[in-house]
Scaffold this active site. Structure first.
Site, PDB file in Angstrom:
ATOM      1  N   TYR A 273      28.948  34.294  30.906  1.00  0.00           N
ATOM      2  CA  TYR A 273      30.398  33.758  30.696  1.00  0.00           C
ATOM      3  C   TYR A 273      31.093  34.514  29.493  1.00  0.00           C
ATOM      4  O   TYR A 273      32.207  34.931  29.370  1.00  0.00           O
ATOM      5  CB  TYR A 273      30.881  32.420  30.936  1.00  0.00           C
ATOM      6  CG  TYR A 273      32.254  31.734  30.354  1.00  0.00           C
ATOM      7  CD1 TYR A 273      33.063  31.957  31.638  1.00  0.00           C
ATOM      8  CD2 TYR A 273      32.726  31.342  29.512  1.00  0.00           C
ATOM      9  CE1 TYR A 273      34.556  31.162  31.489  1.00  0.00           C
ATOM     10  CE2 TYR A 273      34.052  31.022  29.109  1.00  0.00           C
ATOM     11  CZ  TYR A 273      34.794  30.859  30.364  1.00  0.00           C
ATOM     12  OH  TYR A 273      36.067  30.351  30.114  1.00  0.00           O
TER      13      TYR A 273
ATOM     14  N   LYS B 266      34.359  37.167  29.005  1.00  0.00           N
ATOM     15  CA  LYS B 266      35.514  36.790  28.569  1.00  0.00           C
ATOM     16  C   LYS B 266      35.674  37.522  27.303  1.00  0.00           C
ATOM     17  O   LYS B 266      37.124  38.099  26.870  1.00  0.00           O
ATOM     18  CB  LYS B 266      35.462  35.518  27.936  1.00  0.00           C
ATOM     19  CG  LYS B 266      35.696  34.524  29.050  1.00  0.00           C
ATOM     20  CD  LYS B 266      37.088  34.721  29.828  1.00  0.00           C
ATOM     21  CE  LYS B 266      37.384  33.729  30.970  1.00  0.00           C
ATOM     22  NZ  LYS B 266      38.573  33.873  31.644  1.00  0.00           N
TER      23      LYS B 266
ATOM     24  N   THR C  30      39.589  19.881  32.308  1.00  0.00           N
ATOM     25  CA  THR C  30      39.801  20.521  33.597  1.00  0.00           C
ATOM     26  C   THR C  30      38.469  20.326  34.388  1.00  0.00           C
ATOM     27  O   THR C  30      37.213  19.988  33.637  1.00  0.00           O
ATOM     28  CB  THR C  30      40.031  22.019  33.755  1.00  0.00           C
ATOM     29  OG1 THR C  30      39.315  22.556  33.145  1.00  0.00           O
ATOM     30  CG2 THR C  30      41.651  22.031  33.025  1.00  0.00           C
TER      31      THR C  30
ATOM     32  N   ARG D 178      42.741  24.382  49.764  1.00  0.00           N
ATOM     33  CA  ARG D 178      42.889  23.522  48.220  1.00  0.00           C
ATOM     34  C   ARG D 178      44.243  23.378  48.035  1.00  0.00           C
ATOM     35  O   ARG D 178      44.503  22.403  47.031  1.00  0.00           O
ATOM     36  CB  ARG D 178      42.162  24.507  47.414  1.00  0.00           C
ATOM     37  CG  ARG D 178      40.914  24.889  47.303  1.00  0.00           C
ATOM     38  CD  ARG D 178      39.831  23.762  46.980  1.00  0.00           C
ATOM     39  NE  ARG D 178      40.058  23.273  45.548  1.00  0.00           N
ATOM     40  CZ  ARG D 178      39.699  23.710  44.675  1.00  0.00           C
ATOM     41  NH1 ARG D 178      38.636  25.029  44.722  1.00  0.00           N
ATOM     42  NH2 ARG D 178      39.749  23.398  43.399  1.00  0.00           N
TER      43      ARG D 178
ATOM     44  N   ASP E  20      38.932  35.893  47.894  1.00  0.00           N
ATOM     45  CA  ASP E  20      37.891  35.442  46.999  1.00  0.00           C
ATOM     46  C   ASP E  20      37.701  36.724  46.030  1.00  0.00           C
ATOM     47  O   ASP E  20      37.519  37.844  46.327  1.00  0.00           O
ATOM     48  CB  ASP E  20      36.467  35.318  47.886  1.00  0.00           C
ATOM     49  CG  ASP E  20      35.382  34.804  47.160  1.00  0.00           C
ATOM     50  OD1 ASP E  20      35.468  34.818  45.865  1.00  0.00           O
ATOM     51  OD2 ASP E  20      34.539  34.559  47.794  1.00  0.00           O
TER      52      ASP E  20
END
Length: 237
Positions: free
Chosen positions: A135, A139, A168, A37, A54
């Site tokens: 998610y 968080k 993004t 990447r 990972d």
């Protein structure tokens, strides 16, 4: 000049953060899941080092900590890596920052990426292990971890940062927040500026905000750390 590790630095906010730090003359070690990447011209040459692994795999998280140890004690670690829609959301967003914090030499400054979405996260910690975490949950938990680490070790400060909903790859092209502002608070906190509070802040665009009440609840923080210790077999210390 500071020695700084940025996780998840191959794209998005992590990449922007790493580039801003390097542009300011700091020694930046970047973590990427896949070194392929790093495709920009001179993308590898400008870094103090590149760590691969990972963060969805516990064994590889441990190896990332081992690789990081080869650079000595960092001045700052920015726990930026994260995923949005993945069965690995709790591992990448919560377990990985926990394990790296527990296994690495304690830096002078810890910075953990949160999100405004943490405010709708659940305090049901059974979701950490059973694969049902969202998610938002992850968080909330990493925000609580950041605040639990505040003043835990002499010489180490810890903060959580909401970078905003920025355009993004994760945030999407239509995200309304300022992309440049998305990394500036992390850079500011990681480079030793005088901030108030000195530790334990929840930040958005260099201003403190009040996080979800559970993130500041010492009883919840203790339960979270205890569950993370049970899951990983590693004490936070």
């Amino acid at each position: 000049m500071a020695l700084i590790l940025v996780t998840g630095a191959s794209s998005g906010l992590g990449r922007d953060t790493a580039h801003a730090l390097a542009d300011d003359g700091h020694d930046v070690v970047v973590h990427v899941r896949n070194p392929s990447r790093l495709t920009g011209a001179g993308d590898t040459a400008r870094w103090k080092g590149v760590i691969t692994g990972d963060l969805a795999e516990v064994d590889q998280i441990r190896d990332v900590a081992r690789q990081a140890g080869g650079f000595g004690r960092f001045d700052a670690v920015i726990h930026n890596a994260g995923v949005l829609h993945s069965p690995d959301v709790s591992t990448v967003n919560t377990v990985a920052p926990y394990l790296l914090t527990a296994l690495m030499d304690k830096p002078a400054r810890l910075v953990y990426l949160s999100s405004s979405m943490h405010r709708t996260g659940s305090t049901d910690l059974r979701r950490l292990a059973d694969g049902t975490a969202s998610y938002d949950d992850s968080k909330l938990w990493v925000t609580a971890l950041a605040l639990a680490c505040a003043s835990r070790w002499e010489g180490t400060t810890s903060h959580a940062v909401d970078p905003g909903w920025v355009p993004t790859r994760m945030g999407g092209a239509g995200a309304p927040d300022d992309l440049a502002a998305g990394h500036q608070t992390q850079v500011w906190l990681a480079t030793g500026h005088d901030v108030t509070p000195a530790t334990g802040g929840y930040w958005y665009h260099r201003q403190t905000q009040t996080p979800h009440p559970a993130a500041q609840d010492e009883a919840f923080q203790a339960r979270l750390v205890q569950e993370l210790e049970r899951l990983t077999g590693v004490s936070l210390g």
